[in-house]
Design a protein around this motif. Structure first.
Motif, PDB file in Angstrom:
ATOM      1  N   GLY A  27     100.610 -30.149-110.311  1.00  0.00           N
ATOM      2  CA  GLY A  27      99.987 -30.806-109.178  1.00  0.00           C
ATOM      3  C   GLY A  27      99.555 -32.250-109.356  1.00  0.00           C
ATOM      4  N   PRO A  28      99.307 -32.735-110.569  1.00  0.00           N
ATOM      5  CA  PRO A  28      98.838 -34.108-110.739  1.00  0.00           C
ATOM      6  C   PRO A  28      99.838 -35.161-110.267  1.00  0.00           C
ATOM      7  CG  PRO A  28      98.338 -32.830-112.684  1.00  0.00           C
ATOM      8  CD  PRO A  28      99.229 -31.985-111.837  1.00  0.00           C
ATOM      9  N   LEU A  29      99.324 -36.354-110.065  1.00  0.00           N
ATOM     10  CA  LEU A  29     100.150 -37.488-109.639  1.00  0.00           C
ATOM     11  C   LEU A  29     100.636 -38.317-110.817  1.00  0.00           C
ATOM     12  CD1 LEU A  29      97.911 -38.820-106.703  1.00  0.00           C
ATOM     13  CD2 LEU A  29      99.768 -37.134-106.592  1.00  0.00           C
ATOM     14  N   VAL A  30     100.194 -37.996-111.998  1.00  0.00           N
ATOM     15  CA  VAL A  30     100.468 -38.844-113.157  1.00  0.00           C
ATOM     16  C   VAL A  30     100.716 -37.982-114.390  1.00  0.00           C
ATOM     17  CG1 VAL A  30      98.050 -39.074-113.883  1.00  0.00           C
ATOM     18  CG2 VAL A  30      99.646 -40.941-114.363  1.00  0.00           C
ATOM     19  N   GLY A  31     101.528 -38.494-115.301  1.00  0.00           N
ATOM     20  CA  GLY A  31     101.740 -37.828-116.578  1.00  0.00           C
ATOM     21  C   GLY A  31     102.786 -36.742-116.538  1.00  0.00           C
ATOM     22  N   ALA A  32     103.034 -36.189-117.709  1.00  0.00           N
ATOM     23  CA  ALA A  32     104.049 -35.158-117.879  1.00  0.00           C
ATOM     24  C   ALA A  32     103.559 -33.807-117.374  1.00  0.00           C
ATOM     25  CB  ALA A  32     104.417 -35.047-119.361  1.00  0.00           C
ATOM     26  N   VAL A  33     104.522 -32.921-117.103  1.00  0.00           N
ATOM     27  CA  VAL A  33     104.209 -31.503-116.956  1.00  0.00           C
ATOM     28  C   VAL A  33     104.414 -30.884-118.340  1.00  0.00           C
ATOM     29  CG1 VAL A  33     106.569 -30.909-116.186  1.00  0.00           C
ATOM     30  CG2 VAL A  33     104.662 -29.379-115.689  1.00  0.00           C
ATOM     31  N   ALA A 166      90.134 -39.079-117.442  1.00  0.00           N
ATOM     32  CA  ALA A 166      89.430 -38.086-118.258  1.00  0.00           C
ATOM     33  C   ALA A 166      88.663 -37.097-117.380  1.00  0.00           C
ATOM     34  CB  ALA A 166      88.480 -38.774-119.234  1.00  0.00           C
ATOM     35  N   ARG A 167      88.287 -37.549-116.178  1.00  0.00           N
ATOM     36  CA  ARG A 167      87.534 -36.676-115.276  1.00  0.00           C
ATOM     37  C   ARG A 167      88.445 -35.827-114.393  1.00  0.00           C
ATOM     38  NH1 ARG A 167      84.703 -41.360-115.541  1.00  0.00           N
ATOM     39  NH2 ARG A 167      85.673 -42.292-113.694  1.00  0.00           N
ATOM     40  N   HIS A 168      89.403 -36.462-113.723  1.00  0.00           N
ATOM     41  CA  HIS A 168      90.200 -35.703-112.740  1.00  0.00           C
ATOM     42  C   HIS A 168      91.538 -35.218-113.277  1.00  0.00           C
ATOM     43  CE1 HIS A 168      92.554 -39.349-112.204  1.00  0.00           C
ATOM     44  NE2 HIS A 168      91.488 -40.020-111.809  1.00  0.00           N
ATOM     45  N   LYS A 169      91.884 -35.616-114.509  1.00  0.00           N
ATOM     46  CA  LYS A 169      93.111 -35.150-115.185  1.00  0.00           C
ATOM     47  C   LYS A 169      94.382 -35.471-114.401  1.00  0.00           C
ATOM     48  CE  LYS A 169      90.597 -33.156-118.419  1.00  0.00           C
ATOM     49  NZ  LYS A 169      89.236 -33.519-117.991  1.00  0.00           N
ATOM     50  N   GLY A 170      94.319 -36.484-113.551  1.00  0.00           N
ATOM     51  CA  GLY A 170      95.513 -36.894-112.833  1.00  0.00           C
ATOM     52  C   GLY A 170      95.718 -36.230-111.488  1.00  0.00           C
ATOM     53  N   TYR A 171      94.873 -35.270-111.153  1.00  0.00           N
ATOM     54  CA  TYR A 171      95.006 -34.598-109.854  1.00  0.00           C
ATOM     55  C   TYR A 171      94.601 -35.546-108.728  1.00  0.00           C
ATOM     56  CZ  TYR A 171      96.017 -30.165-112.092  1.00  0.00           C
ATOM     57  OH  TYR A 171      96.630 -29.185-112.812  1.00  0.00           O
ATOM     58  N   PRO A 172      95.082 -35.307-107.513  1.00  0.00           N
ATOM     59  CA  PRO A 172      94.831 -36.246-106.406  1.00  0.00           C
ATOM     60  C   PRO A 172      93.432 -36.096-105.803  1.00  0.00           C
ATOM     61  CG  PRO A 172      96.244 -34.460-105.658  1.00  0.00           C
ATOM     62  CD  PRO A 172      96.068 -34.269-107.138  1.00  0.00           C
ATOM     63  N   THR A 173      92.426 -36.341-106.625  1.00  0.00           N
ATOM     64  CA  THR A 173      91.044 -36.318-106.144  1.00  0.00           C
ATOM     65  C   THR A 173      90.755 -37.599-105.363  1.00  0.00           C
ATOM     66  OG1 THR A 173      90.249 -37.429-108.125  1.00  0.00           O
ATOM     67  CG2 THR A 173      90.321 -35.016-108.192  1.00  0.00           C
ATOM     68  N   GLY A 184      96.770 -49.836-107.837  1.00  0.00           N
ATOM     69  CA  GLY A 184      98.217 -49.631-107.815  1.00  0.00           C
ATOM     70  C   GLY A 184      98.660 -48.623-108.862  1.00  0.00           C
ATOM     71  N   PRO A 185      99.887 -48.127-108.750  1.00  0.00           N
ATOM     72  CA  PRO A 185     100.397 -47.127-109.684  1.00  0.00           C
ATOM     73  C   PRO A 185     100.676 -47.709-111.065  1.00  0.00           C
ATOM     74  CG  PRO A 185     101.613 -47.103-107.600  1.00  0.00           C
ATOM     75  CD  PRO A 185     100.803 -48.359-107.617  1.00  0.00           C
ATOM     76  N   LEU A 186     100.527 -46.851-112.070  1.00  0.00           N
ATOM     77  CA  LEU A 186     100.899 -47.169-113.448  1.00  0.00           C
ATOM     78  C   LEU A 186     102.320 -46.675-113.712  1.00  0.00           C
ATOM     79  CD1 LEU A 186      97.620 -45.890-115.120  1.00  0.00           C
ATOM     80  CD2 LEU A 186      98.327 -48.290-114.933  1.00  0.00           C
ATOM     81  N   PRO A 187     102.941 -47.113-114.795  1.00  0.00           N
ATOM     82  CA  PRO A 187     104.260 -46.567-115.150  1.00  0.00           C
ATOM     83  C   PRO A 187     104.246 -45.046-115.320  1.00  0.00           C
ATOM     84  CG  PRO A 187     103.817 -48.538-116.428  1.00  0.00           C
ATOM     85  CD  PRO A 187     102.542 -48.221-115.697  1.00  0.00           C
ATOM     86  N   GLU A 188     103.088 -44.494-115.692  1.00  0.00           N
ATOM     87  CA  GLU A 188     102.981 -43.045-115.917  1.00  0.00           C
ATOM     88  C   GLU A 188     102.852 -42.243-114.623  1.00  0.00           C
ATOM     89  OE1 GLU A 188     101.531 -45.184-119.577  1.00  0.00           O
ATOM     90  OE2 GLU A 188     101.157 -45.369-117.417  1.00  0.00           O
ATOM     91  N   HIS A 189     102.659 -42.920-113.498  1.00  0.00           N
ATOM     92  CA  HIS A 189     102.554 -42.197-112.233  1.00  0.00           C
ATOM     93  C   HIS A 189     103.920 -41.651-111.806  1.00  0.00           C
ATOM     94  CE1 HIS A 189      98.438 -43.881-111.492  1.00  0.00           C
ATOM     95  NE2 HIS A 189      98.331 -42.725-110.853  1.00  0.00           N
ATOM     96  N   ARG A 190     103.876 -40.519-111.106  1.00  0.00           N
ATOM     97  CA  ARG A 190     105.090 -39.873-110.614  1.00  0.00           C
ATOM     98  C   ARG A 190     105.494 -40.507-109.291  1.00  0.00           C
ATOM     99  NH1 ARG A 190     103.017 -33.611-111.730  1.00  0.00           N
ATOM    100  NH2 ARG A 190     102.699 -33.850-113.989  1.00  0.00           N
ATOM    101  N   ARG A 191     106.553 -41.265-109.337  1.00  0.00           N
ATOM    102  CA  ARG A 191     106.923 -42.080-108.188  1.00  0.00           C
ATOM    103  C   ARG A 191     107.415 -41.285-106.982  1.00  0.00           C
ATOM    104  NH1 ARG A 191     105.557 -45.357-111.478  1.00  0.00           N
ATOM    105  NH2 ARG A 191     105.793 -47.620-111.395  1.00  0.00           N
ATOM    106  N   SER A 192     107.841 -40.062-107.201  1.00  0.00           N
ATOM    107  CA  SER A 192     108.347 -39.233-106.111  1.00  0.00           C
ATOM    108  C   SER A 192     107.232 -38.507-105.355  1.00  0.00           C
ATOM    109  CB  SER A 192     109.343 -38.203-106.655  1.00  0.00           C
ATOM    110  OG  SER A 192     108.732 -37.410-107.674  1.00  0.00           O
ATOM    111  N   PHE A 193     106.000 -38.549-105.876  1.00  0.00           N
ATOM    112  CA  PHE A 193     104.888 -37.864-105.227  1.00  0.00           C
ATOM    113  C   PHE A 193     104.321 -38.756-104.116  1.00  0.00           C
ATOM    114  CE2 PHE A 193     103.426 -34.208-108.084  1.00  0.00           C
ATOM    115  CZ  PHE A 193     104.704 -33.990-108.559  1.00  0.00           C
ATOM    116  N   GLY A 194     104.054 -38.156-102.970  1.00  0.00           N
ATOM    117  CA  GLY A 194     103.708 -38.885-101.753  1.00  0.00           C
ATOM    118  C   GLY A 194     102.677 -39.987-101.898  1.00  0.00           C
TER     119      GLY A 194
END
Length: 203
Positions: A27-33, A166-173, A184-194
């Motif tokens: 579910g997160p917007l950033v980082g690996a699964v 560290a708080r939201h772990k990348g989830y779309p809070t 703005g997005p970082l390189p680690e963000h998932r570009r295909s996520f809305g």
């Protein structure tokens, strides 16, 4: 649904080389699964294994260390944000699972995979809905995957503290979405996520 309300889990495999498989981070917007596979030692059960989401961070860390010390085999693997964008999160999750299974130092003979679908691996197995609450090997995999992904988010937070990883772990809070809009997005963000795709169109 509590553990008591779940139907008994019938496993069509009598041996000891059974690997539990689970993932964290769809579910997160950033980082690996991140996925993990664990073959527990039937002669040395580990007390307190449960769905990683129900445990405190301190308890997860303690169990993570115990699993790594006492399991017959374990492995943690991931699929990158770029792979998620190229494959979609469903297929990337299964890629991470297959990588974890293949990385086990003991070849498994049967898989128990959390969820509705097997990841397309040649080793036979079964998908188990709410598996992390129904079998200790899947619970162990969920703990290893969660601890590993949380560590990834802590490292990303150290590099980019303004996003609050560290708080939201990348989830779309709300905090994450506000930082995404502001910085703005970082390189680690998932570009295909809305939410990320919308911000990329603005930056």
């Amino acid at each position: 649904m509590s553990r008591r309300e779940l139907p008994p889990l019938v496993i069509d495999y009598p041996g000891e080389r059974l690997a539990g498989v689970d993932e964290v981070g769809r579910g997160p917007l950033v980082g690996a699964v991140v996925a993990a596979a664990v073959i527990l030692d039937p002669a040395g059960p580990i007390e307190g294994l449960a769905d990683s989401k129900t445990l405190t961070a301190k308890r997860r860390q303690a169990l993570d260390a115990e699993i790594r010390e006492r399991a017959l085999a374990f492995a943690v693997a991931e699929a990158s944000p770029a792979e998620i964008d190229a494959l979609n999160i469903y297929h990337a999750t299964h890629l991470a699972m297959r990588r974890a299974i293949d990385a086990l130092s003991v070849a498994p003979e049967y898989l128990l995979v959390d969820g509705n679908h097997l990841p397309g691996h040649h080793v036979p197995g079964q998908a188990v809905v709410k598996g992390d609450a129904r079998h200790p090997a899947i619970a162990a995999a969920s703990i290893l995957a969660k601890v590993a992904r949380d560590a990834d988010m802590a490292a990303l937070d150290a590099r980019h503290p303004d996003y609050g990883f560290a708080r939201h772990k990348g989830y779309p809070t709300r905090e994450h979405l506000a930082a995404l809009e502001r910085l703005g997005p970082l390189p680690e963000h998932r570009r295909s996520f809305g939410p990320v795709k919308r911000q990329l169109a603005l930056f």
